[in-house]
Design an enzyme around this catalytic site. Structure first.
Site, PDB file in Angstrom:
ATOM      1  N   CYS A   1      29.211  26.241   7.747  1.00 52.57           N
ATOM      2  CA  CYS A   1      27.699  26.074   7.190  1.00 52.57           C
ATOM      3  C   CYS A   1      27.192  25.292   8.208  1.00 52.57           C
ATOM      4  O   CYS A   1      25.527  25.500   8.609  1.00 52.57           O
ATOM      5  CB  CYS A   1      27.664  24.781   6.965  1.00 52.57           C
ATOM      6  SG  CYS A   1      28.946  24.851   4.855  1.00 52.57           S
TER       7      CYS A   1
ATOM      8  N   HIS B   1      20.085  22.352   7.035  1.00 55.15           N
ATOM      9  CA  HIS B   1      20.607  23.145   6.738  1.00 55.15           C
ATOM     10  C   HIS B   1      20.799  22.082   5.422  1.00 55.15           C
ATOM     11  O   HIS B   1      20.535  20.987   4.935  1.00 55.15           O
ATOM     12  CB  HIS B   1      22.432  22.580   7.166  1.00 55.15           C
ATOM     13  CG  HIS B   1      23.780  23.452   6.532  1.00 55.15           C
ATOM     14  ND1 HIS B   1      23.446  24.399   5.369  1.00 55.15           N
ATOM     15  CD2 HIS B   1      24.777  22.636   5.675  1.00 55.15           C
ATOM     16  CE1 HIS B   1      24.767  24.384   4.579  1.00 55.15           C
ATOM     17  NE2 HIS B   1      25.681  22.960   5.074  1.00 55.15           N
TER      18      HIS B   1
ATOM     19  N   ASN C   1      24.458  23.867  -2.064  1.00 46.54           N
ATOM     20  CA  ASN C   1      24.778  24.317  -0.515  1.00 46.54           C
ATOM     21  C   ASN C   1      25.560  26.019   0.208  1.00 46.54           C
ATOM     22  O   ASN C   1      25.961  26.290  -1.361  1.00 46.54           O
ATOM     23  CB  ASN C   1      25.839  23.540  -0.255  1.00 46.54           C
ATOM     24  CG  ASN C   1      26.559  23.894   1.696  1.00 46.54           C
ATOM     25  OD1 ASN C   1      25.743  24.578   1.769  1.00 46.54           O
ATOM     26  ND2 ASN C   1      27.144  22.794   1.801  1.00 46.54           N
TER      27      ASN C   1
HETATM   28  N1  COA Z   1      31.537  14.432 -11.215  1.00 47.05           N
HETATM   29  C1  COA Z   1      31.811  13.035 -11.283  1.00 47.05           C
HETATM   30  N2  COA Z   1      32.030  12.321 -10.908  1.00 47.05           N
HETATM   31  C2  COA Z   1      32.463  12.792  -9.822  1.00 47.05           C
HETATM   32  C3  COA Z   1      32.166  13.656  -9.297  1.00 47.05           C
HETATM   33  C4  COA Z   1      31.498  15.380 -10.539  1.00 47.05           C
HETATM   34  N3  COA Z   1      30.965  16.007  -9.668  1.00 47.05           N
HETATM   35  N4  COA Z   1      32.967  14.177  -8.242  1.00 47.05           N
HETATM   36  C5  COA Z   1      32.907  13.266  -7.296  1.00 47.05           C
HETATM   37  N5  COA Z   1      33.180  12.920  -7.961  1.00 47.05           N
HETATM   38  C6  COA Z   1      33.848  11.230  -8.752  1.00 47.05           C
HETATM   39  C7  COA Z   1      35.076  10.722  -7.795  1.00 47.05           C
HETATM   40  O1  COA Z   1      36.078  11.580  -8.724  1.00 47.05           O
HETATM   41  C8  COA Z   1      35.398   9.506  -7.758  1.00 47.05           C
HETATM   42  O2  COA Z   1      36.385   8.414  -8.212  1.00 47.05           O
HETATM   43  P1  COA Z   1      36.386   7.316  -8.881  1.00 47.05           P
HETATM   44  O3  COA Z   1      35.568   6.476  -7.959  1.00 47.05           O
HETATM   45  O4  COA Z   1      37.280   7.031  -9.394  1.00 47.05           O
HETATM   46  O5  COA Z   1      37.594   7.632  -7.181  1.00 47.05           O
HETATM   47  C9  COA Z   1      33.625   9.082  -7.846  1.00 47.05           C
HETATM   48  O6  COA Z   1      33.171  10.074  -8.096  1.00 47.05           O
HETATM   49  C10 COA Z   1      33.386   8.860  -6.295  1.00 47.05           C
HETATM   50  O7  COA Z   1      33.584   9.993  -5.031  1.00 47.05           O
HETATM   51  P2  COA Z   1      33.625  10.028  -3.699  1.00 47.05           P
HETATM   52  O8  COA Z   1      34.213  11.233  -3.415  1.00 47.05           O
HETATM   53  O9  COA Z   1      33.578   8.815  -2.872  1.00 47.05           O
HETATM   54  O10 COA Z   1      31.156   9.979  -3.988  1.00 47.05           O
HETATM   55  P3  COA Z   1      30.377  10.727  -2.796  1.00 47.05           P
HETATM   56  O11 COA Z   1      29.563   9.295  -3.252  1.00 47.05           O
HETATM   57  O12 COA Z   1      31.017  10.288  -2.076  1.00 47.05           O
HETATM   58  O13 COA Z   1      30.072  11.549  -3.232  1.00 47.05           O
HETATM   59  C11 COA Z   1      30.081  13.250  -2.465  1.00 47.05           C
HETATM   60  C12 COA Z   1      30.968  12.933  -3.127  1.00 47.05           C
HETATM   61  C13 COA Z   1      31.175  15.121  -2.456  1.00 47.05           C
HETATM   62  C14 COA Z   1      28.661  14.127  -3.004  1.00 47.05           C
HETATM   63  C15 COA Z   1      29.881  13.252  -0.907  1.00 47.05           C
HETATM   64  O14 COA Z   1      30.321  12.566   0.090  1.00 47.05           O
HETATM   65  C16 COA Z   1      29.326  13.926  -0.237  1.00 47.05           C
HETATM   66  O15 COA Z   1      28.020  15.316  -0.406  1.00 47.05           O
HETATM   67  N6  COA Z   1      29.964  14.579   1.052  1.00 47.05           N
HETATM   68  C17 COA Z   1      29.616  15.456   1.496  1.00 47.05           C
HETATM   69  C18 COA Z   1      29.732  17.022   0.951  1.00 47.05           C
HETATM   70  C19 COA Z   1      28.996  18.130   2.281  1.00 47.05           C
HETATM   71  O16 COA Z   1      28.475  18.031   2.152  1.00 47.05           O
HETATM   72  N7  COA Z   1      29.686  19.444   2.500  1.00 47.05           N
HETATM   73  C20 COA Z   1      28.967  19.708   2.537  1.00 47.05           C
HETATM   74  C21 COA Z   1      28.888  19.767   4.037  1.00 47.05           C
HETATM   75  S1  COA Z   1      29.005  21.567   4.959  1.00 47.05           S
END
Ligand code: COA
Length: 322
Positions: A115, A249, A279
């Site tokens: 990215c 980004h 993204n």
């Molecule tokens: N829909 C519903 N629930 C979801 C889900 C979805 N699409 N994706 C994950 N969950 C659930 C998980 O399973 C977890 O459940 P649990 O508590 O029962 O285990 C819960 O939501 C929380 O998951 P978590 O990963 O801790 O959530 P978060 O608040 O960190 O949000 C992201 C997840 C991916 C949105 C966030 O971590 C994020 O944006 N990270 C950066 C990712 C990114 O931008 N990457 C590219 C960089 S270039």
């Protein structure tokens, strides 16, 4: 006399026709529109059709950037494509694009920095301009993440979309203030397992998919991007108040807002496309630039701060006066 440097003179973008809404994903996965909007700000994404490839999308974006600049393809000296989703391991996407555009001279190559790819490509292109090797160079990000997404993994598949964006750089020795001021790149291979693709060329069945530890990536993103914007501004003795536009980004609205808060930039000074594009990895910054230049938000004389973080981890920033 001012030193030789690069002007950003052309902007283009391409998004596949097909739009997939959060509700469409929720119909086949255990997720919801509410969850996706609240955690990421994403409402929809464009997904490549059977005829969209990294090459075709890059070519479309590049053609529009040339048209915007009023420059003919024959005057382009080089093409760099930032992509993590090339159609082929080689030839490079960039040389295919060279052929599609009808370029018979110069050179092209790809950059893989996930990215952060566009910032890496911009930095490389700017260095080629400054060294005198090229006058005009296309810097393109083109990505088809839909082909490396595990569509059964709700933690990743809701986050990404496909598309391409392009910027044309042109050399100048002029005395004006405009041009790319500087770029700053970083990577840390010890964090490689936070965000990666579990396979490569000649991959076995059930591999070649994007894998991510989302929460860890989020944590690194806010910290490293904050350092990164400090670094680029400090390099020029500038402060937050000098920035006209943040063009980040587009990974997640919460990450973007975190960096904007640090810069004390109001939301109307931040270009956001993640809500509609999701993204698009290396394509996201040039797509956002294209949108904001063409709709008249970013104007001549504006100071634009770009920043990105991606798999590697890689990250970096760039500052340009339009
Ligand atoms: N829909 C519903 N629930 C979801 C889900 C979805 N699409 N994706 C994950 N969950 C659930 C998980 O399973 C977890 O459940 P649990 O508590 O029962 O285990 C819960 O939501 C929380 O998951 P978590 O990963 O801790 O959530 P978060 O608040 O960190 O949000 C992201 C997840 C991916 C949105 C966030 O971590 C994020 O944006 N990270 C950066 C990712 C990114 O931008 N990457 C590219 C960089 S270039």
């Amino acid at each position: 006399m001012m030193a030789r440097r690069s002007l950003m003179v052309g902007f283009g973008g391409y998004l596949p026709d097909r739009i997939v809404t959060n509700d469409e994903l929720a119909a086949r996965l255990d997720t919801s529109d509410d969850w996706i909007r609240a955690r990421t700000g994403i409402t929809q994404r464009h997904i490549a059709g059977p005829n969209d490839t990294a090459v075709s999308m890059a070519t479309a974006a590049a053609s529009r950037a040339l048209e915007y600049a009023g420059v003919s393809a024959a005057d382009v000296d080089a093409v760099i494509v930032a992509t993590s989703t090339p159609d082929q391991a080689f030839p490079a996407t960039a040389v295919r694009v060279q052929a599609e555009l009808g370029l018979r001279g110069g050179f092209g190559f790809d950059i893989a920095a996930a990215c952060s790819g566009f910032v890496y490509a911009l930095s490389t292109a700017d260095a080629l301009v400054r060294s005198g090797q090229v006058e005009k160079i296309l810097v393109i990000g083109s990505e088809v993440y839909s082909r490396i997404i595990d569509w059964s993994d709700r933690g990743t598949c809701v986050l990404f979309g496909d598309g391409a964006g392009a910027v044309l750089l042109s050399a100048t020795d002029g005395a004006g203030p405009e041009g790319i001021l500087s770029t700053h790149l970083h990577s840390d291979g010890t964090t490689g397992d936070l965000l990666y693709v579990d396979g490569a060329v000649g991959r076995r069945e059930n591999s070649g998919f994007l894998r991510m530890r989302g929460r860890d990536v989020f944590r690194h993103a806010v910290a490293k991007l904050s350092d990164s914007v400090d670094e680029v501004l400090a390099a020029h003795g500038l402060t937050y108040t000098d920035v006209s536009w943040l063009v980040p980004h587009q990974a997640n609205l919460r990450i973007i807002e975190g960096v904007a808060r640090k810069l004390e930039l109001p939301p109307e000074r931040v270009v956001v496309t993640v809500d509609r594009h999701a993204n698009t990895s290396a394509a996201s910054i040039p797509l956002a630039m294209n949108e904001a230049v063409r709709d008249g938000r970013i104007r001549k004389g504006d100071l634009v701060l770009m920043e990105a973080l991606g798999g590697g981890l890689t990250w970096g920033s760039a500052l340009a006066r339009l």
